[in-house]
Scaffold this motif. Structure first.
Motif, PDB file in Angstrom:
ATOM      1  N   GLU A 169       0.315   5.388  -0.035  1.00 58.02           N
ATOM      2  CA  GLU A 169      -0.547   6.572  -0.013  1.00 58.02           C
ATOM      3  C   GLU A 169       0.297   7.800  -0.330  1.00 58.02           C
ATOM      4  O   GLU A 169       1.347   8.018   0.263  1.00 58.02           O
ATOM      5  N   ARG A 180       0.855  -1.189   0.000  1.00 55.71           N
ATOM      6  CA  ARG A 180       0.000   0.000   0.000  1.00 55.71           C
ATOM      7  C   ARG A 180       0.887   1.235   0.000  1.00 55.71           C
ATOM      8  O   ARG A 180       1.865   1.301   0.738  1.00 55.71           O
ATOM      9  N   ALA A 192      -7.404  12.324  -2.994  1.00 52.85           N
ATOM     10  CA  ALA A 192      -8.046  11.191  -3.663  1.00 52.85           C
ATOM     11  C   ALA A 192      -8.875  11.643  -4.850  1.00 52.85           C
ATOM     12  O   ALA A 192      -8.886  11.002  -5.894  1.00 52.85           O
ATOM     13  N   VAL A 234      -4.398   6.844  -3.062  1.00 52.24           N
ATOM     14  CA  VAL A 234      -3.678   5.596  -2.793  1.00 52.24           C
ATOM     15  C   VAL A 234      -3.312   4.968  -4.130  1.00 52.24           C
ATOM     16  O   VAL A 234      -4.192   4.601  -4.913  1.00 52.24           O
ATOM     17  N   GLY A 290      -9.629  12.251   1.768  1.00 59.32           N
ATOM     18  CA  GLY A 290      -8.365  11.603   2.045  1.00 59.32           C
ATOM     19  C   GLY A 290      -7.375  11.758   0.911  1.00 59.32           C
ATOM     20  O   GLY A 290      -7.600  12.483  -0.062  1.00 59.32           O
ATOM     21  N   ASN A 291      -6.255  11.044   1.031  1.00 57.69           N
ATOM     22  CA  ASN A 291      -5.190  11.114   0.044  1.00 57.69           C
ATOM     23  C   ASN A 291      -5.339  10.012  -1.006  1.00 57.69           C
ATOM     24  O   ASN A 291      -6.010   9.004  -0.782  1.00 57.69           O
ATOM     25  N   ASP A 326      -2.215  -0.604  -3.597  1.00 54.05           N
ATOM     26  CA  ASP A 326      -3.322  -0.882  -2.684  1.00 54.05           C
ATOM     27  C   ASP A 326      -3.408  -2.381  -2.438  1.00 54.05           C
ATOM     28  O   ASP A 326      -2.978  -3.188  -3.264  1.00 54.05           O
TER      29      ASP A 326
END
Length: 546
Positions: free
Chosen positions: A96, A94, A102, A111, A108-109, A114
Motif C-alpha cells: 500500500e 501486498r 486510491a 494498493v 483509502g490509499n 495485491d
C-alpha cells in the motif's frame, strides 16, 4: 487550400489520432477474471518448479509458478509503505502506497501489489540449487510488526530458511526512508564441506486484468517490460506471453524487468556487470510472471555469499527512475512523440517548482508554447484576416463562374496573387503545432504528478475529467468565438460544418483529463486575443488606404 480546409484537416488528423488510440485499447483481447482466493490456495509445503541451470552463464529454463496462497505474514510500516510479507517465499504480497490515494471514486490509499483484492500481484524471488529455498519455501518470520521509527533511516526484515545440510539462507528486505526501492538480498551461509553454487531469480507475478479506473478514450499499457542495451525498451502484451509469441532479448550483461501500469511500476534491477537471463511465462488462469535470473557468487565452505537486487515499487517519478537504472524512465509512456514530450515534461516540472501548483504550471507552459509559436500563429492569423477581407469578392467570383470550376479556380488564384495571400498560410503553421499538442496530451496522460493534483475550486484532480464539465463548455465557447473570427466559407455546407465543430470538440473533451482541457482553453483564449488584434490591425489598415 483555404482556412476552412485547414481547420477540417486539423480535425481529421486529431480525430484520426484519437481513433487510433481508442482502437489500440479496444483491440486488446479480453482477459479472464482473476481466480478467487479459494481457487488459488496451495498446501503449505507445496514446492513449485524453479529455473534449472546447466552452466554458470544463466538459466536454461524458467519457473512454472503456481499462485501463492495467503500465508502467515508480517507487516512492515514505513513512511511510504504498508507492506505485507508472506512466510511463503518471503514474497511481498501486498504493498500500500501511503502517499498516493486510491482514486477519485474510491477511498483509502493506492494498493500496488495485491493479494486478490483488485488484482493478484506479488513480488517473488528464490534461489536455484539443490535444497535451496524457492519462492514456495516457508521462511521463519520475526514476531510482530516492523516499523520505521522516527529518526530511523531504514528497517530490515530478516527471514531464514534451511538450504540443505549445513547451509542457512537468510532473505533480507530493506526498506529505506523516503525511497520506493526495497532491497532484496539473499545471504547464503555455508557451514558444509562443499562449495555452494547457485543462481537467484526475481520475478513479478500478476493477473492480466487491465488497471481499473481508466478512460475508454485514453488507452494505457499494462504488462511486462524489459530493457537491455541490446534490445532497448521492449513492452510485452500478456496475450503474446499466453501464445508464446513474446519477443525480447533473453540474455544480456545488463538490463531490468518491470511490470508497468498507468502511473505506477514495479521493477527488479540487478546490479551492473552481472550476467542475467530474462523470462516471461503464463503460469495459470490469467496469471503471468516476468522475471530475471542472476548468478550468485560461489560460497566456499565456512564462507557466506550474498546477492542483492533492488525492487522499485511505486509511482513513475522520472527523476527517481533515471537515477536507478538506464532506460527505466521509459516506462512513462509518451507514445511515438517521446522526443518532444520528455523535454516538455521537464519544463512543466520546473514551472511547477516555481508556482507550486500543476494547474498554474500547465497555464504557464501553454503561454510559453504559444510564445514559441507566435511567429507561425501570426502568419496564420494574418492569412485568415486577409481572407476575411476578400471573402465578398470570392463570393462574387463563385457566383459569376459557378458553372465553370476551372475558371473559378483561376480567378481565385489571381485574387490571392493580387492581394498577396498565401492560401496555405492558415494551414501549415497550425499543422506544425499538432505534434506539440499530441505530445502534451501524452505528458498530461502519463505523468503521475497529475494524479490527484488539484488546481482551483472544483478541479481536484487534473488527471480526470472535469466533474461539472465547466472547462469543456468554456472550450466549446472559445472555439465558437474563433470560428466567428475566421472568414465565412463561401460554401454554405462548409460554413455549417465549421459552426458545428465546436459542438463536436466539446463532446469529445467532456471526458478528457481536465489538465488537457485547461491547456486547450488557455491556448484558445490566447489565440483569440492574437487573432483579434491582427485582424483589427489589418482591417484598419485597409480602411485607412481606402
Amino acid at each position: 487550400m483555404d482556412t476552412q480546409r485547414s481547420a477540417l484537416l486539423i480535425v481529421f488528423l486529431f480525430s484520426l489520432f484519437m481513433l487510433w488510440d481508442g482502437w489500440q485499447r479496444q483491440s486488446q483481447p479480453p482477459v479472464a477474471a482473476a481466480p478467487a482466493a479459494g481457487e488459488v490456495a496451495q498446501s503449505p509445503g507445496a514446492q513449485a518448479p524453479v529455473p534449472t541451470v546447466s552452466a554458470p552463464a544463466g538459466a536454461t529454463d524458467v519457473p512454472a509458478v503456481p499462485v501463492v496462497a495467503q500465508k502467515t505474514a508480517t507487516r512492515v510500516l514505513t513512511d511510504l509503505f504498508v507492506a505485507d510479507v508472506s512466510a511463503e517465499g518471503g514474497s511481498i504480497i501486498r504493498l500500500e502506497l501511503l502517499k498516493h490515494k486510491a482514486g477519485p471514486e474510491t477511498t483509502g490509499n493506492f494498493v500496488l501489489l495485491d493479494n486478490g483484492g483488485a488484482h493478484l500481484y506479488h513480488a517473488q524471488s528464490g534461489l536455484i540449487g539443490e535444497g535451496l529455498p524457492t519462492h514456495k519455501t516457508v521462511f521463519q518470520l520475526p514476531e510482530g510488526e516492523l516499523t520505521l521509527a522516527d529518526g530511523q533511516d531504514k528497517v530490515e526484515l530478516r527471514m531464514t530458511a534451511p538450504g540443505g545440510e549445513g547451509i542457512t539462507v537468510t532473505k533480507v528486505l530493506t526498506f529505506t526512508r523516503g525511497s520506493y526501492q526495497i532491497g532484496t538480498r539473499y545471504e547464503v551461509a555455508n557451514a558444509s564441506q562443499a562449495p555452494v553454487n547457485a543462481h537467484a531469480y526475481f520475478q513479478l507475478l500478476r493477473d492480466g486484468k487491465p488497471t481499473a479506473g481508466g478512460n475508454a478514450m485514453l488507452s494505457t499499457f499494462t504488462g511486462p517490460a524489459f530493457y537491455t542495451d541490446q534490445g532497448k525498451y521492449q513492452k510485452i502484451d500478456f496475450s503474446d506471453i499466453a501464445d508464446n509469441s513474446a519477443k525480447f532479448v533473453s540474455k544480456a550483461p545488463d538490463g531490468w524487468v518491470a511490470l508497468v501500469q498507468h502511473y505506477f511500476v514495479s521493477a527488479f534491477v540487478p546490479p551492473k556487470g552481472a550476467d542475467r537471463e530474462f523470462f516471461a511465462r503464463k503460469v495459470g488462469n490469467d496469471l503471468y510472471t516476468a522475471g530475471v535470473v542472476v548468478p550468485l557468487a560461489a560460497a566456499a565452505p565456512g564462507a557466506t555469499s550474498s546477492i542483492e537486487v533492488p525492487l522499485y515499487a511505486g509511482p513513475q517519478i522520472q527523476e527517481d527512475l533515471v537515477a536507478l537504472a538506464p532506460g527505466l524512465d521509459l516506462v512513462v509512456d509518451y507514445g511515438f512523440l517521446t522526443i518532444i514530450a520528455s523535454p516538455m515534461h521537464w519544463v512543466l516540472e520546473k514551472l511547477h517548482d516555481m508556482v507550486g501548483n500543476w494547474g498554474w504550471a500547465i497555464i504557464l507552459l501553454t503561454v510559453l508554447i504559444k510564445a514559441i509559436f507566435f511567429p507561425l500563429s501570426a502568419a496564420s492569423y494574418r492569412s485568415m484576416a486577409k481572407l476575411r477581407l476578400v471573402t465578398p469578392r470570392m463570393q462574387q467570383i463563385k457566383e459569376r463562374h459557378g458553372g465553370d470550376r476551372m475558371r473559378m479556380q483561376q480567378e481565385m488564384m489571381e485574387l490571392y496573387k493580387t492581394e498577396k495571400i498565401n492560401p496555405l498560410g492558415g494551414c501549415l503553421p497550425i499543422v506544425v503545432q499538432i505534434p506539440v499538442f499530441i505530445a502534451l496530451y501524452w505528458v498530461l496522460l502519463g505523468s503521475v504528478e497529475m494524479r490527484n493534483a488539484p488546481w482551483i475550486g472544483w478541479i481536484t484532480d487534473l488527471s480526470i475529467k472535469d466533474p461539472y464539465f465547466v472547462l469543456p463548455i468554456i472550450m466549446g465557447i472559445t472555439m465558437f468565438v474563433q470560428t466567428k473570427l475566421n472568414p465565412t466559407p463561401p460554401d454554405p455546407i462548409q460554413a455549417k460544418v465549421m459552426l458545428f465543430l465546436p459542438i463536436v470538440f466539446t463532446g469529445m473533451f467532456l471526458f478528457f483529463p481536465s489538465g488537457l482541457v485547461l491547456y486547450w482553453v488557455v491556448n484558445n483564449v490566447l489565440s483569440i486575443a492574437q487573432q483579434w488584434q491582427i485582424t483589427r490591425m489589418i482591417e484598419s489598415g485597409k480602411t485607412a488606404k481606402t
